[in-house]
Design an enzyme around this catalytic site. Structure first.
Site, PDB file in Angstrom:
ATOM      1  NE  ARG A  97     -11.216  -8.944  -2.337  1.00 12.61           N
ATOM      2  CZ  ARG A  97     -11.480  -7.992  -3.226  1.00 12.61           C
ATOM      3  NH1 ARG A  97     -11.805  -8.308  -4.474  1.00 12.61           N
ATOM      4  NH2 ARG A  97     -11.421  -6.730  -2.884  1.00 12.61           N
TER       5      ARG A  97
ATOM      6  CE  LYS B  37      -3.931  -1.764   2.689  1.00 16.33           C
ATOM      7  NZ  LYS B  37      -4.975  -1.485   1.683  1.00 16.33           N
TER       8      LYS B  37
HETATM    9  N1  BES Z   1      -8.146  -3.583   4.364  1.00 16.37           N
HETATM   10  C1  BES Z   1      -8.293  -3.084   3.040  1.00 16.37           C
HETATM   11  C2  BES Z   1      -9.539  -2.233   2.865  1.00 16.37           C
HETATM   12  C3  BES Z   1      -9.564  -0.939   3.625  1.00 16.37           C
HETATM   13  C4  BES Z   1      -9.249   0.236   2.986  1.00 16.37           C
HETATM   14  C5  BES Z   1      -9.975  -0.897   4.925  1.00 16.37           C
HETATM   15  C6  BES Z   1      -9.320   1.427   3.662  1.00 16.37           C
HETATM   16  C7  BES Z   1     -10.028   0.281   5.601  1.00 16.37           C
HETATM   17  C8  BES Z   1      -9.716   1.453   4.971  1.00 16.37           C
HETATM   18  C9  BES Z   1      -8.392  -4.248   2.066  1.00 16.37           C
HETATM   19  O1  BES Z   1      -7.675  -5.379   2.406  1.00 16.37           O
HETATM   20  C10 BES Z   1      -7.837  -3.763   0.778  1.00 16.37           C
HETATM   21  O2  BES Z   1      -6.675  -3.502   0.726  1.00 16.37           O
HETATM   22  N2  BES Z   1      -8.682  -3.646  -0.235  1.00 16.37           N
HETATM   23  C11 BES Z   1      -8.247  -3.179  -1.504  1.00 16.37           C
HETATM   24  C12 BES Z   1      -8.827  -4.080  -2.549  1.00 16.37           C
HETATM   25  C13 BES Z   1      -8.309  -3.801  -3.914  1.00 16.37           C
HETATM   26  C14 BES Z   1      -6.843  -4.159  -3.991  1.00 16.37           C
HETATM   27  C15 BES Z   1      -9.102  -4.608  -4.912  1.00 16.37           C
HETATM   28  C16 BES Z   1      -8.766  -1.773  -1.675  1.00 16.37           C
HETATM   29  O3  BES Z   1      -9.892  -1.489  -1.302  1.00 16.37           O
HETATM   30  O4  BES Z   1      -8.001  -0.933  -2.177  1.00 16.37           O
HETATM   31 MN    MN Z   2      -5.663  -5.231   1.731  1.00 21.76          MN
END
Ligand code: BES
Ligand code: MN
Ligand code: ZN
Length: 489
Positions: A343, A269
């Site tokens: 997921r 990230k």
């Molecule tokens: N834990 C994150 C989602 C999240 C984002 C929670 C912001 C709280 C605040 C999740 O695991 C994630 O990284 N999701 C990605 C999915 C994408 C790569 C398809 C996202 O939402 O960017």
């Molecule tokens: Mn994630």
């Protein structure tokens, strides 16, 4: 914090009164009704706009007590459980640090049929509102915010049901605060092992069953998606299983995402706000808290709780984009991004639930997508279900608890986005295209026909800015809502 009902204000020792009043109500009149004395204050309606949760501290001379916290309730015709929760939590924020020991709260006049629930809500909101997470900070004594010891609630209600309502409100409030603690602890403390230890402690306290599956057990069970996500971290994954209640009934299965830290893995990230990804286990914390509260209240139900507790880090042993993993149900998944890890671990937990427990309903809580935050912000949880009949139950529950959600569709045609060239499916849909929905569809693939609700709490489980009624940090979104839902089942 001790909360009890009193029926006579004049016989109760207190050093501050919380005096709620509606727009246009005569404060001196209310004061006289309960306390008999005359309240003289130059406060005019021009100084105090009566909105829900506005507070004003008055120091009065003469008549005891010397401190009155006026609490605005807004328009009487718009009054609701939600308004009272907000008002009480805001009043508590005002009380913290005032150095008062004994607080008398005047209950507003409400419909008789709702009076007991207002009592429970008061106890919940006092407990929830008093929450502070400061254990890693060395405060000097005068910086420390003190919580009043005794709350006396001035109410005509008495007897067993009134006392039970207060106890239930406190129990659920304390459970929610435990979930907030788990979310607020840094990820170097709140590891998968820490969540597991917490689950064991909780199960001993409330006498329900708890089993922790470690790496070998998870492998034997064939939960390859959990293993694939966990393999980049030296913190061992734990699969937490809780069981409570009457085993003869088909259970309600509660599943919570337990990512104790989500760096994104190899698909790392951006560093901005990455520190907040310690709350990526908020769904798992919800499940543990709901179990504590449900067992504490002895709900006549059969409940299973499942929390895949995992850390998502990049390393030489981490999974890569392009890797293909085999899920618990035998299906293969191609990793497109290692950041779509929630997921994956949930899919194995869902498949495990279906294999072992014949669930009558799966409730699943996860900080799953940034897309739901883009769509709904931090006031509304994304709500998905294959069983529309439960929507009303949750809407009714939300009227009490003020945990708001908005239903999003499981749009079938978007399933095509999850087709993979190399495996049965891939772990993400198209970039920037209904990400919250495609994530839910990925889960639905494992759920099948089993009745299921998916709460995407990525936006609501955490608040960055402190608010007058809510401390910054983890919010325990879903704990009270689910307790109310389960009680009405
Ligand atoms: N834990 C994150 C989602 C999240 C984002 C929670 C912001 C709280 C605040 C999740 O695991 C994630 O990284 N999701 C990605 C999915 C994408 C790569 C398809 C996202 O939402 O960017
Ligand atoms: Mn994630
Ligand atoms: Zn995540």
């Amino acid at each position: 914090m001790n909360i009890q009902i009193v029926s006579d204000a004049k016989k109760t020792k207190h050093d501050l009164i919380v005096l709620p009043f509606f727009q246009g109500q005569d404060i001196a009149g209310i004061y006289k009704k309960y306390f008999g004395g005359t309240l003289t204050s130059p406060l005019s309606s021009r100084d105090f706009k009566n909105k829900i949760g506005r507070t004003q501290l008055l120091y009065t001379a003469g008549d005891v007590p010397s401190r009155i916290l006026l609490l605005g309730l807004g328009e009487q015709s718009k009054f609701s459980f939600a308004a009272w929760r907000l008002a009480v939590q805001t009043a508590m924020t005002a009380l913290l640090g005032l150095n008062v020991e004994n607080v008398l709260i005047v209950m507003p006049v409400v419909k008789a049929s709702e009076a007991t629930r207002y009592l429970e809500l008061t106890a919940f909101a006092l407990t929830f509102g008093a929450y502070q997470f400061d254990q890693y900070q060395h405060a000097t004594p005068d910086e420390k915010k003190t919580v009043p010891n005794n709350f006396y609630i001035l109410s005509k209600l008495k007897g067993r049901s009134a006392n039970e309502a207060l106890a239930a409100g406190q129990l659920i409030g304390n459970s929610a605060n435990e979930a907030r603690d788990l979310g607020n602890h840094p990820a170097n403390i709140a590891t998968p092992s820490h969540l597991a230890a917490h689950a064991i402690a909780l199960s001993k306290k409330h006498k329900f069953f708890c089993r922790i599956m470690n790496r070998e057990d998870i492998k034997k069970e064939g939960m390859g998606l959990i293993l694939g996500i966990a393999q980049g971290s030296s913190e061992p994954a734990k699969f937490i299983i809780l069981e409570y209640g009457d085993k003869k009934q088909p259970p309600v299965v509660l599943i919570g995402k337990g990512l104790t830290f989500d760096s994104g893995g190899v698909s790392i990230k951006p560093s901005d706000k990455m520190e907040e990804m310690k709350y990526d286990m908020a769904g798992g914390a919800d499940v543990l808290a709901i179990f504590g509260a449900a067992a504490g209240l002895k709900l006549p139900l059969h409940l299973i709780g499942l929390v895949p507790a995992v850390e998502n880090l990049p390393s030489g042993t981490a999974s890569r984009p392009g890797d293909v993993l085999t899920a618990h149900n035998g299906q293969t998944v191609e990793i497109i991004t290692t950041d779509a890890e929630g997921r994956m671990v949930l899919a194995d937990a869902i498949s495990f639930a279906k294999k072992h427990y014949n669930p009558k309903l799966i409730l699943e809580y996860s900080t799953l997508t940034g897309a739901v935050v883009a769509a709904l912000g931090n006031q509304l949880t994304g709500f998905f279900t294959n069983t529309p009949a439960v929507v009303k139950n949750f809407s009714d529950a939300a009227k009490l608890t003020d945990e708001k959600f908005w239903m999003l569709p499981l749009e079938d045609s978007y399933k095509d986005q999850l087709k993979s060239q190399f495996a049965d499916m891939k772990n993400v849909g198209e970039r920037g295209s209904a990400g919250a929905i495609t994530a839910a569809l990925f889960l639905q693939n494992f759920v099948g026909e089993t009745p299921w609700v998916h709460f995407d709490i990525a936006g609501t489980a955490w608040t960055t800015q402190p608010k007058p009624h809510l401390a910054a940090g983890a919010t325990a979104w879903g704990v009270y809502l689910t307790m109310e839902f389960l009680r009405n089942l």
